[in-house]
Design a protein around this motif. Structure first.
Motif, short mmCIF file in Angstrom:
data_model
loop_
_atom_site.label_atom_id
_atom_site.label_comp_id
_atom_site.label_asym_id
_atom_site.label_seq_id
_atom_site.Cartn_x
_atom_site.Cartn_y
_atom_site.Cartn_z
N ARG A 41 -9.48 -5.75 2.54
CA ARG A 41 -9.99 -5.44 1.05
C ARG A 41 -11.42 -5.01 1.24
NH1 ARG A 41 -7.13 -9.99 0.79
NH2 ARG A 41 -5.15 -9.98 -0.68
N SER A 42 -11.88 -4.08 0.42
CA SER A 42 -13.19 -3.79 0.36
C SER A 42 -13.54 -3.00 -1.20
CB SER A 42 -13.76 -2.64 1.24
OG SER A 42 -13.18 -1.16 0.85
N THR A 43 -14.36 -2.76 -1.75
CA THR A 43 -14.56 -2.26 -3.13
C THR A 43 -13.96 -1.02 -3.30
OG1 THR A 43 -16.63 -1.50 -2.41
CG2 THR A 43 -16.47 -3.68 -3.48
N ARG A 44 -13.90 -0.30 -2.13
CA ARG A 44 -13.24 1.24 -2.16
C ARG A 44 -11.94 1.31 -1.39
NH1 ARG A 44 -18.48 5.16 -1.18
NH2 ARG A 44 -19.61 4.56 -2.91
N SER A 45 -11.31 0.52 -0.70
CA SER A 45 -10.27 0.57 0.06
C SER A 45 -9.28 -0.80 -0.03
CB SER A 45 -10.57 1.16 1.33
OG SER A 45 -11.26 0.32 2.23
N LEU A 46 -8.07 -0.55 0.29
CA LEU A 46 -7.17 -1.54 0.67
C LEU A 46 -6.40 -1.04 1.76
CD1 LEU A 46 -6.33 -4.34 -0.67
CD2 LEU A 46 -4.61 -3.11 -1.86
N VAL A 47 -6.44 -1.69 3.04
CA VAL A 47 -6.01 -1.51 4.05
C VAL A 47 -5.15 -2.36 4.69
CG1 VAL A 47 -5.82 -0.33 6.51
CG2 VAL A 47 -7.81 0.20 4.62
N LEU A 48 -3.75 -2.20 5.23
CA LEU A 48 -2.70 -3.24 5.64
C LEU A 48 -3.28 -3.81 7.13
CD1 LEU A 48 0.74 -1.74 4.81
CD2 LEU A 48 -0.22 -3.99 4.23
N THR A 49 -3.46 -5.05 7.13
CA THR A 49 -3.41 -5.43 8.81
C THR A 49 -2.06 -5.21 9.45
OG1 THR A 49 -2.83 -7.48 8.05
CG2 THR A 49 -4.96 -7.24 7.69
N ALA A 50 -2.34 -5.70 10.75
CA ALA A 50 -0.87 -5.63 11.47
C ALA A 50 0.08 -6.48 10.95
CB ALA A 50 -1.47 -5.87 13.05
N GLU A 51 -0.41 -7.60 10.51
CA GLU A 51 0.18 -8.57 10.17
C GLU A 51 1.22 -7.95 8.76
OE1 GLU A 51 -2.17 -10.69 12.75
OE2 GLU A 51 -2.50 -9.47 11.07
N GLY A 52 0.28 -7.47 8.02
CA GLY A 52 0.71 -6.87 6.69
C GLY A 52 1.72 -5.55 7.15
N CYS A 53 1.40 -5.00 7.77
CA CYS A 53 2.47 -3.81 8.28
C CYS A 53 3.82 -4.29 8.59
CB CYS A 53 1.67 -2.90 9.47
SG CYS A 53 0.77 -1.99 8.96
N ALA A 54 3.94 -5.55 9.55
CA ALA A 54 4.88 -5.99 10.13
C ALA A 54 5.89 -6.61 8.91
CB ALA A 54 4.61 -7.08 10.90
N PHE A 55 5.10 -7.29 7.98
CA PHE A 55 5.62 -8.00 7.00
C PHE A 55 6.45 -6.98 5.68
CE2 PHE A 55 5.70 -10.32 2.73
CZ PHE A 55 6.48 -11.51 3.10
N TYR A 56 5.42 -5.94 5.69
CA TYR A 56 6.00 -4.95 4.71
C TYR A 56 7.38 -4.10 5.09
CZ TYR A 56 6.26 -0.30 2.54
OH TYR A 56 6.80 0.99 1.56
N GLU A 57 7.45 -3.84 6.54
CA GLU A 57 8.31 -3.11 7.08
C GLU A 57 9.71 -4.14 7.07
OE1 GLU A 57 7.12 -2.21 11.03
OE2 GLU A 57 5.88 -0.38 10.39
#
Length: 286
Positions: A41-57
């Protein structure tokens, strides 16, 4: 998934009507439970981590499977699938079999699994959807739809009556043999009226069988007298293959037929409703 697909907490919060902070807290709780960060997380963006990508898929696959499972069950609103029907051989032979072409044509996606037996069964243990039986319903956990009522007739073949003699009164049954059922019945023996009084006749069993249709065939072979449902022997009587005896002495003797099914566990599937409605309209006995 909503956060990923909408691109942020605020957008994900709109559809379910939640606040952005509530969505953020849910994601934080999820990350804590998983022991892994899902987003950078940042004030301007929200980016998936590698773990987040795996969990989302994986989550996409899991929820897709759930949707498919719900669609399969939802197809229960359409008459589709397997029905296990347990019925007597007599009902199957004289009522059900002539109706099957019309039922299968009307409901081509229903697969009928028909089991023939006259004995009482446990619907749940036998994984049975519908049972067709004669007689009153005793089990309060079951529900029955009446399929009509049929007179019961005492019949014998002409050859048997010629050989043994046609009974002129209830007393004459002492000279006769009956073809009986090979399991206990709710009503044993036969009921008559003699000189205005009820009489219970119980001729000795010469042969017994496990179902009514077998008893009918044995009666046609001249092996004795039998008490059978009228709808099973009308054609035989009309053709002279069987003869009714002591009809003027009958007490009120009839049996109701029911389609029986379990009444617990939610709404009936459409496939079962379709069969019950079809039998109630076309499969009644008289």
């Amino acid at each position: 998934m909503k956060v990923v697909e909408s691109g942020g907490f605020s957008h994900a919060a709109r559809q379910p009507g939640m606040s952005q902070s509530a969505v953020s807290k849910l994601i934080s709780r999820l990350e804590t439970r998983l022991g892994a960060r899902l987003f950078n997380r940042s004030t301007r963006s929200l980016v998936l981590t590698a773990e987040g990508c795996a969990f989302y898929e994986r989550a996409v696959t899991v929820l897709s499977d759930i949707d498919e499972a719900e669609r399969q069950v939802g197809r229960g609103e359409q008459p589709i699938g397997r029905i296990r029907l347990n019925t007597s051989a007599s009902y199957a032979t004289h009522i059900l079999e002539p109706l099957l072409p019309a039922f299968c044509s009307q409901y081509p996606e229903i697969m009928l699994d028909i089991v023939l037996t006259d004995a009482l069964i446990d619907l749940l243990a036998e994984r049975t959807d519908v049972v067709v039986r004669a007689g009153p319903l005793k089990d309060s956990s079951l529900i029955a739809r009446k399929l009509g009522e049929t007179p019961m007739l005492i019949v014998a073949s002409p050859d048997y009556l010629q050989q043994v003699g046609e009974p002129a009164s209830v007393i004459d049954f002492d000279q006769h043999k009956r073809i009986g059922f090979g399991y206990p019945r709710q009503i044993e023996g036969w009921r008559f009226i003699s000189d205005g009084e009820p009489v219970h006749a119980n001729p000795a069993i010469g042969v017994q069988a496990s179902d009514g249709e077998a008893i009918r065939r044995l009666t046609l072979k001249g092996l004795g007298l039998a008490r059978l449902a009228a709808f099973t022997v009308r054609d035989d009587i009309a053709a002279g293959r069987l003869k009714v005896v002591l009809e003027d002495h009958y007490a009120e003797d009839s049996e109701a037929f029911h389609a029986v099914y379990t009444g617990q566990g939610g709404p009936l599937p459409a496939r079962v409703r379709a069969l019950l409605n079809f039998l109630a309209e076309h499969g009644t006995v008289k």
